[in-house]
Design a protein around this motif. Structure first.
Motif, mmCIF file in Angstrom:
data_model
loop_
_atom_site.group_PDB
_atom_site.id
_atom_site.type_symbol
_atom_site.label_atom_id
_atom_site.label_comp_id
_atom_site.label_asym_id
_atom_site.label_seq_id
_atom_site.Cartn_x
_atom_site.Cartn_y
_atom_site.Cartn_z
ATOM 1 N N HIS A 246 69.378 35.857 22.611
ATOM 2 C CA HIS A 246 69.886 35.613 21.253
ATOM 3 C C HIS A 246 69.388 36.681 20.282
ATOM 4 O O HIS A 246 70.108 37.061 19.353
ATOM 5 C CB HIS A 246 69.470 34.217 20.771
ATOM 6 N N LYS B 297 54.958 34.795 1.573
ATOM 7 C CA LYS B 297 55.243 33.924 0.419
ATOM 8 C C LYS B 297 53.983 33.255 -0.131
ATOM 9 O O LYS B 297 53.030 33.015 0.619
ATOM 10 C CB LYS B 297 56.244 32.823 0.822
ATOM 11 N N ALA C 129 58.876 30.955 11.238
ATOM 12 C CA ALA C 129 58.495 29.552 11.060
ATOM 13 C C ALA C 129 58.532 28.787 12.393
ATOM 14 O O ALA C 129 59.292 29.144 13.297
ATOM 15 C CB ALA C 129 59.448 28.873 10.068
ATOM 16 N N GLY D 68 65.521 32.970 13.384
ATOM 17 C CA GLY D 68 64.201 32.700 13.942
ATOM 18 C C GLY D 68 64.302 32.393 15.425
ATOM 19 O O GLY D 68 63.452 31.702 15.974
HETATM 20 N N1 LIG Z 1 62.190 29.939 2.305
HETATM 21 C C1 LIG Z 1 62.179 28.823 2.987
HETATM 22 O O1 LIG Z 1 61.881 27.729 2.471
HETATM 23 C C2 LIG Z 1 62.601 28.831 4.439
HETATM 24 C C3 LIG Z 1 62.995 27.620 5.048
HETATM 25 C C4 LIG Z 1 63.424 27.669 6.383
HETATM 26 C C5 LIG Z 1 63.416 28.868 7.072
HETATM 27 N N2 LIG Z 1 63.004 30.011 6.456
HETATM 28 C C6 LIG Z 1 62.941 31.297 7.201
HETATM 29 O O2 LIG Z 1 64.135 31.495 7.897
HETATM 30 C C7 LIG Z 1 63.852 31.669 9.298
HETATM 31 C C8 LIG Z 1 65.031 31.180 10.090
HETATM 32 O O3 LIG Z 1 65.094 29.787 9.982
HETATM 33 P P1 LIG Z 1 66.453 28.973 10.177
HETATM 34 O O4 LIG Z 1 66.356 27.744 9.350
HETATM 35 O O5 LIG Z 1 67.582 29.926 9.945
HETATM 36 O O6 LIG Z 1 66.431 28.493 11.654
HETATM 37 P P2 LIG Z 1 66.017 29.200 13.012
HETATM 38 O O7 LIG Z 1 64.600 28.864 13.290
HETATM 39 O O8 LIG Z 1 66.402 30.627 12.950
HETATM 40 O O9 LIG Z 1 66.896 28.425 14.036
HETATM 41 C C9 LIG Z 1 68.106 28.962 14.412
HETATM 42 C C10 LIG Z 1 68.665 28.150 15.562
HETATM 43 O O10 LIG Z 1 69.798 28.863 15.991
HETATM 44 C C11 LIG Z 1 69.637 29.229 17.353
HETATM 45 N N3 LIG Z 1 70.167 30.613 17.525
HETATM 46 C C12 LIG Z 1 69.788 31.775 16.940
HETATM 47 N N4 LIG Z 1 70.545 32.807 17.355
HETATM 48 C C13 LIG Z 1 71.441 32.268 18.207
HETATM 49 C C14 LIG Z 1 72.508 32.791 18.959
HETATM 50 N N5 LIG Z 1 72.810 34.105 18.926
HETATM 51 N N6 LIG Z 1 73.234 31.948 19.725
HETATM 52 C C15 LIG Z 1 72.940 30.628 19.767
HETATM 53 N N7 LIG Z 1 71.938 30.057 19.077
HETATM 54 C C16 LIG Z 1 71.202 30.873 18.303
HETATM 55 C C17 LIG Z 1 68.176 29.131 17.665
HETATM 56 O O11 LIG Z 1 67.978 28.728 19.001
HETATM 57 P P3 LIG Z 1 67.214 29.672 20.063
HETATM 58 O O12 LIG Z 1 65.791 29.750 19.601
HETATM 59 O O13 LIG Z 1 67.382 28.972 21.344
HETATM 60 O O14 LIG Z 1 67.929 30.977 20.002
HETATM 61 C C18 LIG Z 1 67.711 28.029 16.712
HETATM 62 O O15 LIG Z 1 67.885 26.757 17.287
HETATM 63 C C19 LIG Z 1 62.545 30.915 9.494
HETATM 64 O O16 LIG Z 1 61.851 31.321 10.647
HETATM 65 C C20 LIG Z 1 61.817 31.280 8.233
HETATM 66 O O17 LIG Z 1 61.247 32.579 8.349
HETATM 67 C C21 LIG Z 1 62.626 30.016 5.146
#
Ligand SMILES: NC(=O)c1ccc[n+]([C@@H]2O[C@H](COP(=O)([O-])OP(=O)(O)OC[C@H]3O[C@@H](n4cnc5c(N)ncnc54)[C@H](OP(=O)(O)O)[C@@H]3O)[C@@H](O)[C@H]2O)c1
Length: 272
Positions: A247, A69, A11, A241
């Protein structure tokens, strides 16, 4: 393809989607989560990243777990992957056909209902969409099915109405709700795999917490790694993500951290 231990979420990456998908595969991710919802995802860009990784010999389709999805009209913007005037079963068929084209494959591994039609319960519309998804599964266009953004009441009503149980539930996972404790228990009892997203962004108080900082220091890891390892220890299939190569490596490496049963229990009841 067995279900991988981590899913890479696609996303909000817009123009960076193809390059980040290819990078994630190079770094070792084998599970990809996307959606045919142009408002938040560029699924065609995901397909471009996959194609680049295949061409470079990083992975083959058979190595990957691809999940996408179906999103209702009210979760979409004007860029729809189906005819909004068509009935819901036709919308599901059109959306999945478009996903397969975007992803350059004849089947996905998991097809997920992005969210039920109403936050209040499992509606006739959901039953119609789910039946259409089951038909797609039976036709071989997806191996498994899932639901996302659900409350316990959705799952209970869905199964009480006689619907086939999902293989996956994908939810935002709040520590203050005991990390979605009730839904995780429901899933555990029915061998449904619980996928957790926003494990970091929904839980800043956990990342800052003394207990987690202490465990991280003791494991020579970061607090995000401790959260991901904790999630796996309690049976959550985590999503990340991250757009950062370091990371990506850290998130995948979290699997090797060893947390004691006491540490896992303490994190589980940290905030709720
Ligand atoms: N089903 C649904 O409605 C829905 C809704 C939301 C999300 N999702 C899914 O879930 C995925 C993940 O979304 P999310 O909401 O979990 O947020 P995310 O997009 O994964 O954001 C995670 C945040 O954590 C940081 N991060 C990740 N690993 C890290 C680490 N090891 N150390 C420090 N910071 C870290 C990232 O920054 P950096 O980029 O700088 O690492 C980012 O700012 C989406 O891409 C999508 O596929 C599904």
């Amino acid at each position: 393809m067995p279900i991988p231990a981590f899913l890479y979420g696609t996303a909000w990456k817009e123009d960076r989607t193809p390059a980040l998908i290819e990078l994630a595969l190079r770094m070792g991710f084998r599970g990809i989560d996307t959606a045919n919802q142009r408002r938040h995802y560029d699924e065609a860009g995901v397909g471009q990243g996959l194609a680049a990784a295949y061409r470079a010999g990083v992975a083959t389709r058979a190595d990957l777990f691809l999940q996408t999805k179906f999103t209702y009209r009210n979760g979409q913007d004007h860029r729809l992957p189906y005819d909004p005037a068509a009935d819901l079963a036709t919308q599901v068929a059109q959306s999945l056909a478009s996903s397969l084209e975007h992803l350059g494959t004849d089947h996905v591994d998991s097809y997920v209902l992005h969210g039920p039609a109403s936050s209040r319960g499992w509606t006739d519309a959901d039953a119609e969409v789910w039946a259409a998804m089951v038909k797609e599964r039976d036709a071989g266009r997806t191996r498994l099915l899932g639901v996302s953004n659900v409350g316990l009441w959705h799952l209970e009503q869905m199964l009480a109405a006689g619907a086939e149980a999902p293989a996956f539930v994908q939810n935002r996972c709040f520590a203050r709700l005991g990390w979605d404790r009730e839904i995780r228990a429901f899933c555990r009892d029915r061998t449904i795999v619980y996928q957790g997203f926003s494990l970091l962004t929904a839980n800043p108080e956990v990342l800052r917490h003394r207990l987690v900082a202490g465990i991280a220091a003791h494991c020579r890891a970061t607090p995000p790694q401790v959260v991901f390892r904790f999630a796996q220890a309690v049976g959550i299939l985590p999503l990340t993500g991250t757009s950062d190569a370091e990371h990506m490596t850290q998130d995948l490496a979290s699997r090797a951290l060893s947390l004691s049963a006491d540490e896992v229990r303490a994190i589980e009841s940290l905030a709720g």
